[in-house]
Design a protein around this motif. Structure first.
Motif, PDB file in Angstrom:
ATOM      1  N   LEU A 139       0.808  -1.221   0.000  1.00  0.00           N
ATOM      2  CA  LEU A 139       0.000   0.000   0.000  1.00  0.00           C
ATOM      3  C   LEU A 139       0.842   1.271   0.000  1.00  0.00           C
ATOM      4  N   ASN A 140       1.756   1.376   0.920  1.00  0.00           N
ATOM      5  CA  ASN A 140       2.563   2.595   1.024  1.00  0.00           C
ATOM      6  C   ASN A 140       3.582   2.700  -0.104  1.00  0.00           C
ATOM      7  N   LYS A 141       4.162   1.552  -0.494  1.00  0.00           N
ATOM      8  CA  LYS A 141       5.151   1.574  -1.571  1.00  0.00           C
ATOM      9  C   LYS A 141       4.526   2.038  -2.881  1.00  0.00           C
ATOM     10  N   GLN A 142       3.397   1.459  -3.227  1.00  0.00           N
ATOM     11  CA  GLN A 142       2.769   1.828  -4.488  1.00  0.00           C
ATOM     12  C   GLN A 142       2.268   3.266  -4.447  1.00  0.00           C
ATOM     13  N   LYS A 143       1.738   3.666  -3.316  1.00  0.00           N
ATOM     14  CA  LYS A 143       1.262   5.048  -3.183  1.00  0.00           C
ATOM     15  C   LYS A 143       2.394   6.033  -3.455  1.00  0.00           C
ATOM     16  N   ARG A 144       3.560   5.756  -2.880  1.00  0.00           N
ATOM     17  CA  ARG A 144       4.714   6.643  -3.072  1.00  0.00           C
ATOM     18  C   ARG A 144       5.174   6.630  -4.528  1.00  0.00           C
ATOM     19  N   LEU A 145       5.277   5.448  -5.119  1.00  0.00           N
ATOM     20  CA  LEU A 145       5.772   5.339  -6.490  1.00  0.00           C
ATOM     21  C   LEU A 145       4.816   5.974  -7.502  1.00  0.00           C
ATOM     22  N   LEU A 146       3.524   5.749  -7.323  1.00  0.00           N
ATOM     23  CA  LEU A 146       2.562   6.359  -8.240  1.00  0.00           C
ATOM     24  C   LEU A 146       2.546   7.878  -8.091  1.00  0.00           C
ATOM     25  N   LYS A 147       2.820   8.359  -6.902  1.00  0.00           N
ATOM     26  CA  LYS A 147       2.917   9.806  -6.685  1.00  0.00           C
ATOM     27  C   LYS A 147       4.133  10.367  -7.417  1.00  0.00           C
ATOM     28  N   VAL A 148       5.269   9.662  -7.332  1.00  0.00           N
ATOM     29  CA  VAL A 148       6.471  10.068  -8.064  1.00  0.00           C
ATOM     30  C   VAL A 148       6.189  10.111  -9.564  1.00  0.00           C
ATOM     31  N   TYR A 149       5.562   9.065 -10.061  1.00  0.00           N
ATOM     32  CA  TYR A 149       5.228   8.978 -11.488  1.00  0.00           C
ATOM     33  C   TYR A 149       4.278  10.100 -11.895  1.00  0.00           C
TER      34      TYR A 149
END
Length: 396
Positions: free
Chosen positions: A274-284
């Motif tokens: 949850l947190n990993k994908q949230k951070r990565l999608l925010k970066v993207y």
């Protein structure tokens, strides 16, 4: 100059520059401002979880399979009565509302491979699952169009299989200034300025000499052209945003390049997703916001198509580590303002009809998307690049 010293220096130069294969006459580069369509390819490396990216928030099967991992409806950005974007995809929701985004669901290929390396190779080469090719589909595009190597640039330190042709390779560089300065090093410059036909034929050193001449020409052109543009857009301070900032500089300066490739890694979310994908999608998403703003300010967005993919999706059912394991089919995003199809190209996956491993069944072969891009955007017969016919999609 002796053979040993030359080989050592040439090897260092090649490693620093990741040089393309030599093409006769390449050093005579036309410096005219380029026009025409540009393709930007972005890979979300590691296997982004598409089911938590574009979320079917009214689907009970989704929630039953993801008791702690499912996205809550209240956190999503609603785009239809049944589907929402991940909360990090603010820019993409705006693109969707503006008619500048097409989402192709359930993209894959027969007999999918769940290895990161092999699946990436399949997407990069446009091969079948049991077919091993040594050239990428963009590299073969360069071959088929008899292009200069600088017609495809990967913003990285090394060149991916995607950009390697049978005769012509693209260029890998994420710093045109360093690229140019390396070719201006005294030893490198001495070789380029003083080579002759005798050198080209002796000791099998011809290829190395020619490669260095090619590098000198391309580096000078990329450096001198790209430095004519300075962005007014503020980008996030991460490496992915720096890649897109460099692509925008290349495009907005009028570089002849037709195809660019960048990637964002880290999407292999086996645990604590949850947190990993949230951070990565925010970066993207935030990097894409700056990139598209930059292009629009210079009126370059109208001639740019952005294709975002991941080498595979994730398993429908979450695992015991609050993550997801390697899956199969996934979404592909196409972004631009010349899309023939906006919004959803096709319906979401049927979660009641999974394969024997509990994975999504593909509905659209990824090479159908490549075919559309090649035929309708890059203006070349796709079969010459992919090797056999695939029906295109009416997207671009």
């Amino acid at each position: 100059m002796n053979r040993r010293n030359f080989l050592k220096q040439a090897s260092l130069a090649s490693t620093a520059l990741f040089l393309p294969k030599f093409v006769s006459g390449f050093n005579m580069i036309d410096s005219a401002i380029a026009t025409g369509k540009k393709l930007v390819i972005i890979q979300l490396s590691g296997g982004n979880d598409g089911l938590n990216t574009v979320v079917p928030f009214r689907n009970d099967i989704y929630y039953k399979n993801r008791l702690s991992l499912a996205q809550k409806k209240s956190s999503l950005i609603g785009i239809t009565d049944e589907i929402g974007f991940h909360e990090s995809l603010i820019t993409h929701s705006n693109l969707y509302n503006n008619g500048e985004l097409c989402i192709v669901n359930n993209v894959g290929y027969p007999n999918p491979n769940r290895s990161h390396f092999r699946a990436t190779d399949i997407w990069h080469t446009a091969s079948d699952a049991n077919e091993y090719l040594q050239s990428g589909w963009i590299g073969r595009y360069l071959d088929a169009t008899k292009s200069k190597s600088l017609n495809a640039i990967e913003v990285d330190d090394s060149l991916s299989l995607l950009m390697k042709g049978e005769k012509i390779d693209g260029i890998a560089t994420k710093n045109p200034t360093l690229f140019f300065r390396t070719t201006q090093a005294p030893y490198f410059k001495k070789v380029v300025d003083h080579h002759d036909d005798t050198h080209l034929s002796e000791h099998n050193l011809g290829y190395l000499y020619k490669t260095m001449v090619t590098a000198s020409s391309s580096a000078k052109y990329v450096y001198e052209t790209s430095k004519t543009y300075t962005t007014k857009t503020t980008y996030p301070g991460n490496e992915f945003a720096k890649q897109l900032k460099q692509v925008a500089q290349f495009i907005n300066s009028g570089l002849q390049t037709k195809v660019y490739y960048a990637s964002l890694g880290g999407f292999d979310t086996h645990a604590n997703q949850l947190n990993k994908q949230k951070r990565l999608l925010k970066v993207y998403d935030e990097a894409m916001a700056a990139f598209i703003k930059d292009l629009k300010q210079e009126d370059s967005f109208k001639d740019t198509l952005i294709l975002t993919f991941s080498e595979f999706g994730r398993r429908v059912q979450q695992n015991a580590a609050n993550g997801t394991d390697h899956g199969t089919a996934n979404q592909v995003f196409l972004i631009g303002n010349q899309l023939k199809k906006q919004g959803f190209y096709n319906s979401m996956a049927d979660l009641s009809d999974l394969d024997t491993n509990g994975d999504l069944k593909y509905a659209i072969d990824f090479r159908e998307i490549y075919t559309s891009v090649l035929n309708n955007w890059l203006d070349i017969d796709a079969q010459k690049v992919i090797g056999r016919p695939f029906k295109g999609l009416n997207i671009v």
